[in-house]
Scaffold this motif. Structure first.
Motif, mmCIF file in Angstrom:
data_model
loop_
_atom_site.group_PDB
_atom_site.id
_atom_site.type_symbol
_atom_site.label_atom_id
_atom_site.label_comp_id
_atom_site.label_asym_id
_atom_site.label_seq_id
_atom_site.Cartn_x
_atom_site.Cartn_y
_atom_site.Cartn_z
ATOM 1 N N ASP A 34 0.854 -1.181 0.000
ATOM 2 C CA ASP A 34 0.000 0.000 0.000
ATOM 3 C C ASP A 34 0.890 1.232 0.000
ATOM 4 O OD1 ASP A 34 -2.436 -1.395 0.124
ATOM 5 O OD2 ASP A 34 -2.193 -1.663 2.287
ATOM 6 N N GLY A 35 0.618 2.135 -0.935
ATOM 7 C CA GLY A 35 1.410 3.354 -1.026
ATOM 8 C C GLY A 35 0.542 4.581 -0.881
ATOM 9 N N PHE A 36 1.149 5.645 -0.406
ATOM 10 C CA PHE A 36 0.430 6.894 -0.232
ATOM 11 C C PHE A 36 1.409 8.029 -0.480
ATOM 12 C CE2 PHE A 36 -1.109 10.394 2.465
ATOM 13 C CZ PHE A 36 -2.370 10.549 1.916
ATOM 14 N N MET A 37 1.027 8.935 -1.372
ATOM 15 C CA MET A 37 1.865 10.099 -1.642
ATOM 16 C C MET A 37 1.036 11.356 -1.395
ATOM 17 S SD MET A 37 3.943 8.990 -5.078
ATOM 18 C CE MET A 37 2.635 9.480 -6.157
ATOM 19 N N TYR A 38 1.672 12.380 -0.883
ATOM 20 C CA TYR A 38 0.960 13.634 -0.693
ATOM 21 C C TYR A 38 1.952 14.780 -0.776
ATOM 22 C CZ TYR A 38 2.694 14.512 4.023
ATOM 23 O OH TYR A 38 3.476 14.794 5.095
ATOM 24 N N ARG B 198 2.197 18.636 0.836
ATOM 25 C CA ARG B 198 1.576 19.448 1.876
ATOM 26 C C ARG B 198 1.055 20.776 1.319
ATOM 27 N NH1 ARG B 198 6.511 21.694 5.556
ATOM 28 N NH2 ARG B 198 7.669 22.657 3.864
ATOM 29 N N GLN C 232 -2.968 17.659 -2.436
ATOM 30 C CA GLN C 232 -2.644 16.592 -3.394
ATOM 31 C C GLN C 232 -2.365 15.315 -2.623
ATOM 32 O OE1 GLN C 232 0.492 17.602 -6.053
ATOM 33 N NE2 GLN C 232 -0.485 19.482 -6.748
ATOM 34 N N ARG C 233 -3.244 14.327 -2.827
ATOM 35 C CA ARG C 233 -3.071 13.039 -2.162
ATOM 36 C C ARG C 233 -3.327 11.945 -3.170
ATOM 37 N NH1 ARG C 233 -5.105 16.560 1.309
ATOM 38 N NH2 ARG C 233 -4.309 16.602 3.430
ATOM 39 N N ARG C 234 -2.576 10.865 -3.047
ATOM 40 C CA ARG C 234 -2.769 9.734 -3.964
ATOM 41 C C ARG C 234 -2.498 8.437 -3.222
ATOM 42 N NH1 ARG C 234 0.756 7.106 -8.130
ATOM 43 N NH2 ARG C 234 -0.722 6.027 -9.451
ATOM 44 N N ARG C 235 -3.463 7.529 -3.263
ATOM 45 C CA ARG C 235 -3.296 6.193 -2.674
ATOM 46 C C ARG C 235 -3.177 5.199 -3.800
ATOM 47 N NH1 ARG C 235 -7.661 3.709 0.969
ATOM 48 N NH2 ARG C 235 -6.216 2.018 1.256
ATOM 49 N N PHE C 236 -2.271 4.235 -3.651
ATOM 50 C CA PHE C 236 -2.133 3.200 -4.671
ATOM 51 C C PHE C 236 -1.697 1.905 -4.005
ATOM 52 C CE2 PHE C 236 1.929 5.285 -4.298
ATOM 53 C CZ PHE C 236 2.851 4.250 -4.302
ATOM 54 N N GLY C 237 -1.920 0.820 -4.709
ATOM 55 C CA GLY C 237 -1.512 -0.487 -4.222
ATOM 56 C C GLY C 237 -0.838 -1.249 -5.340
#
Length: 118
Positions: A63-67, A69, A73-78
Protein backbone atom coordinates in the motif's frame (compact mmCIF):
# COMPACT_ATOMS: atom_id res chain seq x y z
CA UNK A 1 18.36 -12.48 -9.01
CA UNK A 2 20.16 -15.24 -7.17
CA UNK A 3 18.59 -18.00 -5.14
CA UNK A 4 20.03 -20.91 -3.16
CA UNK A 5 18.16 -24.04 -4.25
CA UNK A 6 18.07 -27.81 -3.71
CA UNK A 7 16.36 -30.57 -5.64
CA UNK A 8 12.62 -30.70 -4.90
CA UNK A 9 12.51 -27.15 -3.53
CA UNK A 10 9.84 -24.71 -4.71
CA UNK A 11 10.89 -21.13 -5.40
CA UNK A 12 9.15 -17.96 -6.54
CA UNK A 13 10.70 -16.24 -9.54
CA UNK A 14 9.51 -13.22 -11.50
CA UNK A 15 7.14 -14.04 -14.36
CA UNK A 16 8.96 -16.05 -17.04
CA UNK A 17 6.32 -15.85 -19.75
CA UNK A 18 5.93 -19.64 -20.09
CA UNK A 19 2.93 -21.89 -19.62
CA UNK A 20 2.20 -23.92 -16.48
CA UNK A 21 3.94 -27.30 -16.67
CA UNK A 22 6.75 -26.03 -18.91
CA UNK A 23 10.36 -27.03 -18.28
CA UNK A 24 12.75 -24.14 -17.55
CA UNK A 25 16.51 -24.07 -17.05
CA UNK A 26 18.58 -21.70 -14.95
CA UNK A 27 22.25 -20.74 -15.18
CA UNK A 28 24.14 -21.86 -12.07
CA UNK A 29 26.54 -19.39 -10.48
CA UNK A 30 28.04 -21.75 -7.89
CA UNK A 31 27.51 -25.47 -7.32
CA UNK A 32 28.25 -27.12 -3.96
CA UNK A 33 28.09 -30.90 -3.57
CA UNK A 34 29.47 -31.98 -0.21
CA UNK A 35 33.10 -30.88 -0.30
CA UNK A 36 33.12 -30.24 -4.05
CA UNK A 37 32.69 -26.58 -4.99
CA UNK A 38 32.37 -25.52 -8.62
CA UNK A 39 32.59 -21.77 -9.12
CA UNK A 40 34.64 -20.95 -12.23
CA UNK A 41 33.02 -20.52 -15.65
CA UNK A 42 35.00 -23.49 -17.01
CA UNK A 43 33.68 -25.79 -14.29
CA UNK A 44 30.12 -24.50 -14.63
CA UNK A 45 30.01 -24.67 -18.44
CA UNK A 46 28.19 -28.04 -18.49
CA UNK A 47 26.37 -27.70 -15.16
CA UNK A 48 22.63 -27.11 -15.29
CA UNK A 49 19.68 -26.47 -13.00
CA UNK A 50 16.26 -27.45 -14.35
CA UNK A 51 12.81 -26.84 -12.98
CA UNK A 52 9.14 -27.19 -13.78
CA UNK A 53 6.65 -24.32 -13.63
CA UNK A 54 3.89 -25.29 -11.20
CA UNK A 55 1.75 -22.17 -11.41
CA UNK A 56 1.41 -18.48 -10.81
CA UNK A 57 1.18 -16.89 -7.36
CA UNK A 58 0.88 -13.36 -6.02
CA UNK A 59 3.07 -11.69 -3.44
CA UNK A 60 2.21 -9.42 -0.55
CA UNK A 61 0.16 -6.34 -1.28
CA UNK A 62 2.05 -3.07 -0.99
CA UNK A 63 0.00 0.00 0.00
CA UNK A 64 1.41 3.35 -1.03
CA UNK A 65 0.43 6.89 -0.23
CA UNK A 66 1.87 10.10 -1.64
CA UNK A 67 0.96 13.63 -0.69
CA UNK A 68 2.19 17.18 -1.04
CA UNK A 69 1.58 19.45 1.88
CA UNK A 70 -0.59 22.56 1.69
CA UNK A 71 -1.83 21.73 -1.85
CA UNK A 72 -4.47 19.08 -1.16
CA UNK A 73 -2.64 16.59 -3.39
CA UNK A 74 -3.07 13.04 -2.16
CA UNK A 75 -2.77 9.73 -3.96
CA UNK A 76 -3.30 6.19 -2.67
CA UNK A 77 -2.13 3.20 -4.67
CA UNK A 78 -1.51 -0.49 -4.22
CA UNK A 79 0.65 -3.05 -5.94
CA UNK A 80 0.76 -6.82 -5.86
CA UNK A 81 3.64 -8.56 -7.65
CA UNK A 82 2.94 -11.77 -9.56
CA UNK A 83 5.42 -14.65 -9.54
CA UNK A 84 5.88 -18.04 -11.20
CA UNK A 85 6.16 -20.93 -8.75
CA UNK A 86 8.94 -23.25 -9.96
CA UNK A 87 9.88 -26.66 -8.53
CA UNK A 88 13.54 -27.62 -9.00
CA UNK A 89 13.61 -31.03 -10.70
CA UNK A 90 17.33 -31.61 -11.28
CA UNK A 91 20.73 -30.17 -10.53
CA UNK A 92 23.40 -31.70 -12.73
CA UNK A 93 27.11 -31.09 -12.88
CA UNK A 94 29.52 -32.08 -15.63
CA UNK A 95 30.69 -35.68 -15.40
CA UNK A 96 34.32 -34.79 -16.13
CA UNK A 97 34.65 -32.46 -13.14
CA UNK A 98 36.88 -34.00 -10.52
CA UNK A 99 36.91 -33.21 -6.85
CA UNK A 100 39.24 -30.24 -6.37
CA UNK A 101 42.20 -30.96 -4.17
CA UNK A 102 42.62 -28.72 -1.19
CA UNK A 103 46.05 -27.40 -0.35
CA UNK A 104 47.37 -29.19 2.71
CA UNK A 105 49.96 -27.69 5.00
CA UNK A 106 52.75 -30.19 5.64
CA UNK A 107 54.79 -30.44 8.81
CA UNK A 108 57.50 -28.25 7.27
CA UNK A 109 54.98 -25.47 6.78
CA UNK A 110 55.26 -25.50 2.97
CA UNK A 111 52.20 -25.76 0.76
CA UNK A 112 52.64 -28.02 -2.28
CA UNK A 113 52.15 -26.25 -5.60
CA UNK A 114 51.25 -29.41 -7.54
CA UNK A 115 51.08 -33.13 -6.94
CA UNK A 116 53.48 -35.30 -8.91
CA UNK A 117 52.53 -38.96 -9.05
CA UNK A 118 55.25 -41.44 -9.95
Amino acid sequence: KQEKVAKGQQIQVELLGVATGAEVSFTPIMLVDGETVLATPDQLAKASVKGKVIGEVTGKKIDGFMYKRRTNQRRRFGHRQRYNLVEITSIAKAESCQKPKAAVRHETGAIPIHNVSA
